[in-house]
Design a protein around this motif. Structure first.
Motif, PDB file in Angstrom:
ATOM      1  N   LEU A  19     -69.149 -32.424 -39.623  1.00 37.25           N
ATOM      2  CA  LEU A  19     -69.142 -30.967 -39.512  1.00 37.25           C
ATOM      3  C   LEU A  19     -69.267 -30.654 -38.031  1.00 37.25           C
ATOM      4  O   LEU A  19     -70.281 -30.976 -37.414  1.00 37.25           O
ATOM      5  CB  LEU A  19     -70.299 -30.359 -40.303  1.00 37.25           C
ATOM      6  N   ARG A  20     -68.235 -30.050 -37.462  1.00 43.53           N
ATOM      7  CA  ARG A  20     -68.174 -29.896 -36.010  1.00 43.53           C
ATOM      8  C   ARG A  20     -67.873 -28.462 -35.613  1.00 43.53           C
ATOM      9  O   ARG A  20     -66.969 -27.830 -36.144  1.00 43.53           O
ATOM     10  CB  ARG A  20     -67.083 -30.832 -35.482  1.00 43.53           C
ATOM     11  N   ASP A  21     -68.657 -27.963 -34.670  1.00 39.26           N
ATOM     12  CA  ASP A  21     -68.417 -26.638 -34.124  1.00 39.26           C
ATOM     13  C   ASP A  21     -67.180 -26.718 -33.225  1.00 39.26           C
ATOM     14  O   ASP A  21     -67.122 -27.565 -32.333  1.00 39.26           O
ATOM     15  CB  ASP A  21     -69.634 -26.186 -33.309  1.00 39.26           C
ATOM     16  N   ARG A  37     -74.087 -29.984 -31.831  1.00 33.93           N
ATOM     17  CA  ARG A  37     -73.264 -28.933 -32.436  1.00 33.93           C
ATOM     18  C   ARG A  37     -72.262 -29.582 -33.382  1.00 33.93           C
ATOM     19  O   ARG A  37     -71.194 -29.046 -33.628  1.00 33.93           O
ATOM     20  CB  ARG A  37     -72.582 -28.118 -31.358  1.00 33.93           C
ATOM     21  N   TRP A  38     -72.652 -30.738 -33.903  1.00 29.49           N
ATOM     22  CA  TRP A  38     -71.900 -31.434 -34.936  1.00 29.49           C
ATOM     23  C   TRP A  38     -72.866 -32.301 -35.713  1.00 29.49           C
ATOM     24  O   TRP A  38     -73.905 -32.707 -35.206  1.00 29.49           O
ATOM     25  CB  TRP A  38     -70.770 -32.267 -34.335  1.00 29.49           C
ATOM     26  N   PHE A  55     -77.849 -31.536 -46.906  1.00 33.09           N
ATOM     27  CA  PHE A  55     -78.284 -31.080 -45.583  1.00 33.09           C
ATOM     28  C   PHE A  55     -79.639 -31.663 -45.204  1.00 33.09           C
ATOM     29  O   PHE A  55     -79.844 -32.119 -44.087  1.00 33.09           O
ATOM     30  CB  PHE A  55     -78.311 -29.552 -45.601  1.00 33.09           C
ATOM     31  N   ILE A 122     -71.043 -24.388 -47.355  1.00 29.93           N
ATOM     32  CA  ILE A 122     -70.290 -23.736 -46.286  1.00 29.93           C
ATOM     33  C   ILE A 122     -69.214 -22.876 -46.947  1.00 29.93           C
ATOM     34  O   ILE A 122     -68.329 -23.414 -47.633  1.00 29.93           O
ATOM     35  CB  ILE A 122     -69.642 -24.768 -45.349  1.00 29.93           C
ATOM     36  N   GLU A 126     -65.645 -19.630 -43.629  1.00 30.11           N
ATOM     37  CA  GLU A 126     -66.277 -20.094 -42.388  1.00 30.11           C
ATOM     38  C   GLU A 126     -65.600 -21.358 -41.849  1.00 30.11           C
ATOM     39  O   GLU A 126     -65.854 -21.772 -40.721  1.00 30.11           O
ATOM     40  CB  GLU A 126     -67.764 -20.393 -42.614  1.00 30.11           C
ATOM     41  N   ILE A 151     -71.427 -23.762 -35.789  1.00 31.44           N
ATOM     42  CA  ILE A 151     -72.789 -24.272 -35.924  1.00 31.44           C
ATOM     43  C   ILE A 151     -73.593 -23.664 -34.788  1.00 31.44           C
ATOM     44  O   ILE A 151     -73.332 -23.940 -33.624  1.00 31.44           O
ATOM     45  CB  ILE A 151     -72.845 -25.810 -35.855  1.00 31.44           C
ATOM     46  N   THR A 152     -74.544 -22.811 -35.141  1.00 36.89           N
ATOM     47  CA  THR A 152     -75.358 -22.142 -34.136  1.00 36.89           C
ATOM     48  C   THR A 152     -76.826 -22.356 -34.455  1.00 36.89           C
ATOM     49  O   THR A 152     -77.183 -22.794 -35.538  1.00 36.89           O
ATOM     50  CB  THR A 152     -75.068 -20.624 -34.120  1.00 36.89           C
ATOM     51  N   CYS A 156     -78.009 -19.448 -39.972  1.00 37.56           N
ATOM     52  CA  CYS A 156     -76.664 -19.961 -40.216  1.00 37.56           C
ATOM     53  C   CYS A 156     -75.966 -19.212 -41.337  1.00 37.56           C
ATOM     54  O   CYS A 156     -76.583 -18.543 -42.149  1.00 37.56           O
ATOM     55  CB  CYS A 156     -76.721 -21.455 -40.507  1.00 37.56           C
TER      56      CYS A 156
END
Length: 180
Positions: A19-21, A37-38, A55, A122, A126, A151-152, A156
Motif C-alpha cells: 500500500l503506497r502513497d 508512507r507505504w 492492519f 480502503i 480512495e 497515506i497520511t 485516515c
C-alpha cells in the motif's frame, strides 16, 4: 478501477500487497525514524466497504472479571517475509523483545488468551492506481501488487474494524468492554 482491483484481490487472496502513497517520492528509501508512507499488509478480501487488509493484530488477555487488555507494543499484522521495511515499522520489536512477549503470552492460561485485530478497509474511490506487477526492492516484493492510496498521519480515510477473540470466540471490540 473496482473490477481491476477485484481481479487482483481474487488472485492474491490473503497475500501481501504494498500500500503506497503516490506522493511518497522517496520510495523505496527511508531514513531512520522517518514515518513510512507505504506499508506491506496481507489482504483480507473485499466487500461494500472496499478492500480489506490486516492492519493491526495484538496479543491480548482477559482477566477473571472479564476485563481485557492488549500488548500493543508489537503488531503481529506486519508481514515478516518479503518486507524490506520491516525494521522501520513503528510497532515491530527486536527478536529478543518478541521472545519476551511470546513467553508472557504463552504463560497466560489458554481460556484467557486473546487477540485484538483491526482490519482496515480502503474505499474503492480512495484507490488512485494499481500496479499488478509491483516493483522488486532489494530482492523483495517481487510480483507483489501495489495499491496507490493516500497515506497520511491525519485521521485516515480507511474504515477500521476492530475485533477481539478470546477462547476462539470473536466479538466486535469496544473500549472498556467487559466480556462474560
Amino acid at each position: 478501477m473496482k473490477r481491476k482491483v477485484a481481479r487482483i484481490v481474487n488472485k492474491r487472496m490473503f497475500g501481501s500487497f504494498l500500500l503506497r502513497d503516490p506522493e511518497a517520492t522517496d520510495f523505496p528509501y527511508v531514513e531512520k525514524g522517518q514515518d513510512l508512507r507505504w506499508l506491506v499488509r496481507n489482504n483480507r478480501g473485499m466487500d461494500f466497504r472496499g478492500v480489506g487488509f490486516e492492519f493491526k493484530e495484538y496479543i491480548a488477555y482477559v482477566d477473571g472479571n472479564g476485563q481485557w487488555d492488549v500488548a500493543n507494543k508489537y503488531n503481529l499484522a506486519i508481514p515478516e517475509h518479503d518486507n524490506p521495511w520491516l525494521d522501520c515499522e513503528k510497532r515491530y520489536l527486536s527478536e529478543a523483545e518478541q521472545v519476551e512477549l511470546r513467553t508472557f503470552a504463552a504463560d497466560i492460561p489458554q481460556e484467557r488468551q486473546g487477540r485484538l485485530t483491526v482490519t482496515a478497509f480502503i474505499p474503492f474511490d480512495e484507490i488512485i492506481a494499481v500496479d499488478e506487477m509491483g516493483d522488486q526492492c532489494w530482492g523483495y516484493c517481487e510480483r507483489m501488487p501495489v495499491l496507490f492510496v493516500p497515506i497520511t498521519m491525519a485521521p485516515c480515510a480507511f474504515t477500521l474494524i476492530p475485533r477481539f477473540a478470546c477462547a476462539g470466540v470473536w466479538t466486535k471490540a469496544r473500549p472498556n468492554q467487559v466480556l462474560s
